[in-house]
Design a protein around this motif. Structure first.
Motif, PDB file in Angstrom:
ATOM      1  N   VAL A   1      44.434   0.212 143.637  1.00  0.00           N
ATOM      2  CA  VAL A   1      45.594   0.288 144.609  1.00  0.00           C
ATOM      3  C   VAL A   1      46.185  -0.807 144.910  1.00  0.00           C
ATOM      4  O   VAL A   1      45.465  -1.598 145.259  1.00  0.00           O
ATOM      5  N   ALA A   2      47.510  -0.770 145.008  1.00  0.00           N
ATOM      6  CA  ALA A   2      48.217  -2.079 145.054  1.00  0.00           C
ATOM      7  C   ALA A   2      49.567  -1.759 145.414  1.00  0.00           C
ATOM      8  O   ALA A   2      50.133  -0.990 145.415  1.00  0.00           O
TER       9      ALA A   2
ATOM     10  N   GLN B   1      50.452   8.036 131.725  1.00  0.00           N
ATOM     11  CA  GLN B   1      50.923   9.213 132.499  1.00  0.00           C
ATOM     12  C   GLN B   1      51.508   8.585 133.576  1.00  0.00           C
ATOM     13  O   GLN B   1      50.943   7.828 134.459  1.00  0.00           O
ATOM     14  N   ILE B   2      52.756   9.177 134.234  1.00  0.00           N
ATOM     15  CA  ILE B   2      53.383   8.642 135.363  1.00  0.00           C
ATOM     16  C   ILE B   2      53.531   9.728 136.298  1.00  0.00           C
ATOM     17  O   ILE B   2      54.059  10.942 135.989  1.00  0.00           O
ATOM     18  N   CYS B   3      52.999   9.529 137.640  1.00  0.00           N
ATOM     19  CA  CYS B   3      53.240  10.506 138.531  1.00  0.00           C
ATOM     20  C   CYS B   3      53.855   9.998 139.574  1.00  0.00           C
ATOM     21  O   CYS B   3      53.410   8.986 140.244  1.00  0.00           O
TER      22      CYS B   3
ATOM     23  N   VAL C   1      49.313   6.107 136.223  1.00  0.00           N
ATOM     24  CA  VAL C   1      50.151   5.514 137.096  1.00  0.00           C
ATOM     25  C   VAL C   1      50.669   6.427 138.128  1.00  0.00           C
ATOM     26  O   VAL C   1      51.498   7.361 137.633  1.00  0.00           O
ATOM     27  N   ILE C   2      50.316   6.258 139.321  1.00  0.00           N
ATOM     28  CA  ILE C   2      50.594   7.003 140.294  1.00  0.00           C
ATOM     29  C   ILE C   2      51.577   6.122 141.265  1.00  0.00           C
ATOM     30  O   ILE C   2      51.350   5.165 141.626  1.00  0.00           O
ATOM     31  N   MET C   3      52.802   6.634 141.713  1.00  0.00           N
ATOM     32  CA  MET C   3      53.568   5.833 142.313  1.00  0.00           C
ATOM     33  C   MET C   3      53.785   6.844 143.735  1.00  0.00           C
ATOM     34  O   MET C   3      54.541   7.922 143.676  1.00  0.00           O
TER      35      MET C   3
ATOM     36  N   ALA D   1      43.356   3.839 136.246  1.00  0.00           N
ATOM     37  CA  ALA D   1      44.326   4.197 137.070  1.00  0.00           C
ATOM     38  C   ALA D   1      44.976   3.282 138.072  1.00  0.00           C
ATOM     39  O   ALA D   1      44.110   2.492 138.604  1.00  0.00           O
ATOM     40  N   LEU D   2      46.121   3.302 138.051  1.00  0.00           N
ATOM     41  CA  LEU D   2      46.850   2.324 138.980  1.00  0.00           C
ATOM     42  C   LEU D   2      47.796   3.185 140.065  1.00  0.00           C
ATOM     43  O   LEU D   2      48.531   4.211 139.586  1.00  0.00           O
ATOM     44  N   ILE D   3      47.350   2.905 141.509  1.00  0.00           N
ATOM     45  CA  ILE D   3      48.182   3.645 142.459  1.00  0.00           C
ATOM     46  C   ILE D   3      48.860   2.494 143.081  1.00  0.00           C
ATOM     47  O   ILE D   3      48.250   1.654 143.909  1.00  0.00           O
ATOM     48  N   LEU D   4      50.331   2.829 142.846  1.00  0.00           N
ATOM     49  CA  LEU D   4      51.190   1.955 143.805  1.00  0.00           C
ATOM     50  C   LEU D   4      51.856   2.424 145.046  1.00  0.00           C
ATOM     51  O   LEU D   4      52.275   3.731 144.870  1.00  0.00           O
TER      52      LEU D   4
END
Lengths: 327, 429
Positions: free
Chosen positions: B178-179, B230-232, B201-203, B126-129
């Motif tokens: 987280v970035a 998945q993009i949220c 991918v969380i934005m 998971a990538l949290i932007l």
């Protein structure tokens, strides 16, 4: 200010490993891009990092040579110390070594833990709003010294006064473009000021009758008809039925870059000055070292004309000009 | 405070029978007894967070370790946005979610992300932007707190730190990254951050992330992630400019919009009419009149932040300041210390307009009135966190009147003239 004039000043220096060293500037070695401090005390990491902290050390080190590349931040204290006695012969910088030998082991350990960046580990404790421990009537004696003590629950972890980011830090810095303003001692009269602004009439003048005013429920029918000469189109109100909104925003407005002279004028009006001299001061010695190093490397002593490139590239470190965004 | 155990007898719709829950909890609720909850926040809360369907966190069949982290963080029941978003993210759907400032959006993506991570796999899942470094630090620290009983490894990476350290860290397992966008793209381009198998991918503050300066970076980043990702998207504001990105990159998203209106019910907004040269005088008087627990004071430029912080100190109040032109180490320290209550007032630029969650802030002062409704909304949303009460005071000059009217109209709200006496019940309850 030339680098020589700073010799003898008390300097705080933060290493790349966030340890603060305080001492008296003994010398600047332009060729090796290093700074030598005398009578140095290590203050440890002082909560600049999360996780295990390197504590302050009581030991005073005679002379330490810091390489420019290992210095993260440098701050010249205001009161120049007594002229340093050349107590010991200068230690030649051991290749690749930085700082006093006693700490590196701890530092290394700390560096290994880079996953843990700082960032408010604990949720802030809610302080009951009834307490007003920190309100001091204006003009109370000795306010600055007393007030730098933190009121909140942070206790021993508070930022020591005069570090960057505290108001106290700015006190030592002169204003640019003026000395500031005096603030009147009596209370600001909110109600008298409000009476100078007829909100409804002003709104009607801009939007005319029956648009914005109605929405906010403020306007009394025909009272301001005469003012509605050239009404602007009323802004669109948010409506949930569409997921996307059309309220004014940075993306639609573009950047509000205020021209420099406009801001300076405004700042003079608000504060009696255009800015606070911060930028270069803390990094002055470092800048000198790096500037001069560039000069040597690139221009081989051709004179000051070569400064700009090196100076600017160094300054980029302090961030891009855009607010609120970072990469 | 109602304990989760006691409330399983409640009769809420959409809730599985109590017996099933006990089964899920693995034969007894002993684990709940060992949870060390923080002291309950007894402050008043508005409908913005209390108007729920009555779900419990246990209704989502989360891992016990995760539930422990949730309760230990002091979360009791899902907020409205959490009730809506958690099941959708768990299903793996694309999501556009819109909810008011400080109503639990962060929790609504962190919880399902932690649930979905498979810790037996050693790659970024998971990538949290987020748009600012401070927000990245804040978000990652919440991931670590809620996930502390799980084996999930979370790493935060932002600009302003040493790239090499981040590359080294990526040699050990990372499940959640987280970035801020620039740094993670750098790491992905270098092959240090391997995102090929990253499926979520969380934005957060998505509209800010999709602003002109970030959008190309975001598109490149998405190209690094799994094609099945998945993009949220989460934010309180979604300008129409985001629609183009949605149409291009987000297939068939589920939309949640919990904003009947934009402004928080708990925040009372006032204006004081001032001449530019009276602003400092006015602020000084406000300090003596208001019951400030902690305040955030916004200025429109870096120079003005410093000038004001200095002036406030001269007046005898302690304050910190923060803006984007400060060194990152200083920014971090100020943020950390202000959160810990080391000072009452923080003067800042729009660096702090988005997402920053400091529960004890009950007053926001717009020393300089913002230029648009979006900025205004996010700024005043720094107080009144999680449905609590707050006060927003705006210093308005004659030149600000156009913006004042426009913002009132667009937000459908009224900013009232400051009364002679401000009722403490409006922001200190």
């Amino acid at each position: 200010m030339s680098s020589q004039q700073l010799i003898g000043s008390r300097i705080s220096l933060i290493s790349k490993k966030d340890i603060r060293y305080e001492g008296i500037l003994y010398g600047i070695d332009v060729e090796n891009s290093s700074v030598t401090l005398q009578d140095v005390k290590s203050w440890g990491t002082e909560n600049r990092v999360e996780g295990p902290q390197v504590p302050a050390s009581d030991e005073i080190f005679g002379c330490i040579v810091f390489r420019g590349q290992d210095i993260k931040d440098l701050h010249v204290h205001d009161t120049p110390a007594e002229a340093p006695k050349p107590a010991q012969p200068m230690v030649a910088p051991p290749p690749g070594a930085l700082g006093p030998p006693p700490v590196p082991a701890q530092e290394q350990q700390q560096r290994a833990d880079t996953g843990k960046l700082e960032g408010g580990g604990k949720p802030a404790k809610y302080q009951p709003p009834h307490k007003k421990p920190n309100f001091k009537p204006k003009g109370e004696g000795g306010k600055r010294g007393g007030d730098s003590a933190p009121p909140g629950p942070s206790g021993p972890h508070a930022i020591p006064g005069k570090t960057v980011g505290t108001g106290d830090h700015l006190m030592a810095r002169p204003n640019r473009g003026g000395g500031g303003i005096a603030v009147e001692s009596e209370e600001f009269d909110f109600q008298a000021a409000l009476s100078q602004f007829d909100k409804d009439a002003e709104r009607t003048e801009i939007y005319g009758v029956g648009t914005a005013a109605d929405a906010a429920g403020g306007l009394d029918g025909g009272e301001a008809l005469a003012l509605a000469a050239a009404p602007a189109p009323a802004p669109k109100k948010y409506n949930k039925s569409s997921f996307f909104d059309e309220i004014s925003c940075d993306a639609l407005d573009g950047r509000h870059r205020v021209p420099g002279f406009t801001e300076r004028k405004l700042n003079t009006e608000t504060f009696g000055a255009t800015g606070v001299n911060t930028g270069n001061r803390q990094d002055r010695v470092l800048n000198l070292v790096i500037k001069e190093q560039h000069l040597l490397a690139r221009y081989q002593g051709r004179g000051r004309g070569g400064y700009r490139g090196g100076y600017r590239s160094y300054n980029q470190r302090s961030g891009s000009g855009t607010q609120g965004t970072s990469t | 405070m109602e304990t989760p155990a006691a409330s399983t007898n409640g009769d809420h719709d959409g809730k599985p029978p109590a017996a099933e829950q006990d089964g899920e909890a693995g034969g007894g609720d002993d684990w709940k007894a060992s949870i060390k909850k923080p002291p309950a926040d007894e402050r008043y809360m508005t409908e913005d967070v209390t108007l729920t369907k009555g779900n419990e966190f246990e209704d989502y069949f989360l891992k016990r370790e995760l539930l422990m982290g949730i309760y230990e963080k002091g979360f009791e029941k899902p907020s409205p946005i959490q009730e809506e978003a958690i099941p959708i993210i768990l299903q793996g759907r694309n999501l556009l979610a819109r909810a008011k400032n400080g109503t639990g959006k962060t929790g609504s993506f962190i919880i399902p992300v932690l649930e979905k991570v498979d810790t037996s796999l050693d790659y970024i899942q998971a990538l949290i932007l987020v748009p600012t470094r401070e927000l990245a630090l804040q978000t990652s620290s919440i991931v670590k707190e809620i996930g502390k009983h799980t084996q999930v490894q979370c790493m935060v990476t932002t600009g302003g730190t040493t790239l090499k350290d981040d590359i080294m860290r990526l040699y050990s397992p990372v499940h959640v990254l987280v970035a801020t966008p620039g740094r993670v793209l750098d790491l992905a381009d270098k092959g240090a951050a391997k995102l090929k198998k990253c499926t979520t991918v969380i934005m957060d503050e998505a509209d800010k992330l999709l602003s002109v300066e970030f959008q190309p970076v975001l598109e490149q980043l998405l190209a690094h992630c799994s094609p099945q990702r998945q993009i949220c998207l989460f934010s309180a504001t979604f300008p129409v400019t985001v629609k183009a990105f949605k149409d291009k990159h987000i297939e068939n998203p589920y939309e949640i919009n919990l904003m009947e209106e934009l402004t928080l019910k708990g925040i009372t907004q006032y204006y004081a009419f001032v001449a530019e040269r009276q602003k400092v005088h006015c602020l000084n008087t406000l300090f003596t009149k208001l019951d400030v627990n902690q305040s955030i004071i916004f200025c429109n430029s870096v120079n003005r932040v410093e000038l004001l912080a200095k002036k406030i100190t001269e007046l005898g109040y302690s304050c910190f300041y923060i803006h984007a032109k400060m060194q990152q180490s200083h920014r971090n320290r100020v943020f950390h210390e202000f959160r810990n209550g080391a000072t009452r007032h923080l003067v800042c630029s729009d660096l702090f307009t988005r997402g920053i969650d400091i529960q004890s802030v009950n007053v926001v002062i717009n020393f300089d009135f913002p230029k648009n409704a979006e900025t205004y909304l996010h700024r005043i949303g720094r107080s009144g966190r999680y449905g609590h009460l707050g006060l927003a005071i705006n210093l308005i000059t004659y030149d600000d009147r156009h913006n004042l009217f426009r913002i009132e109209q667009e937000l459908g709200t009224e900013i009232q003239p400051i009364p002679p006496v401000i009722n403490r019940d409006l922001y200190c309850r």
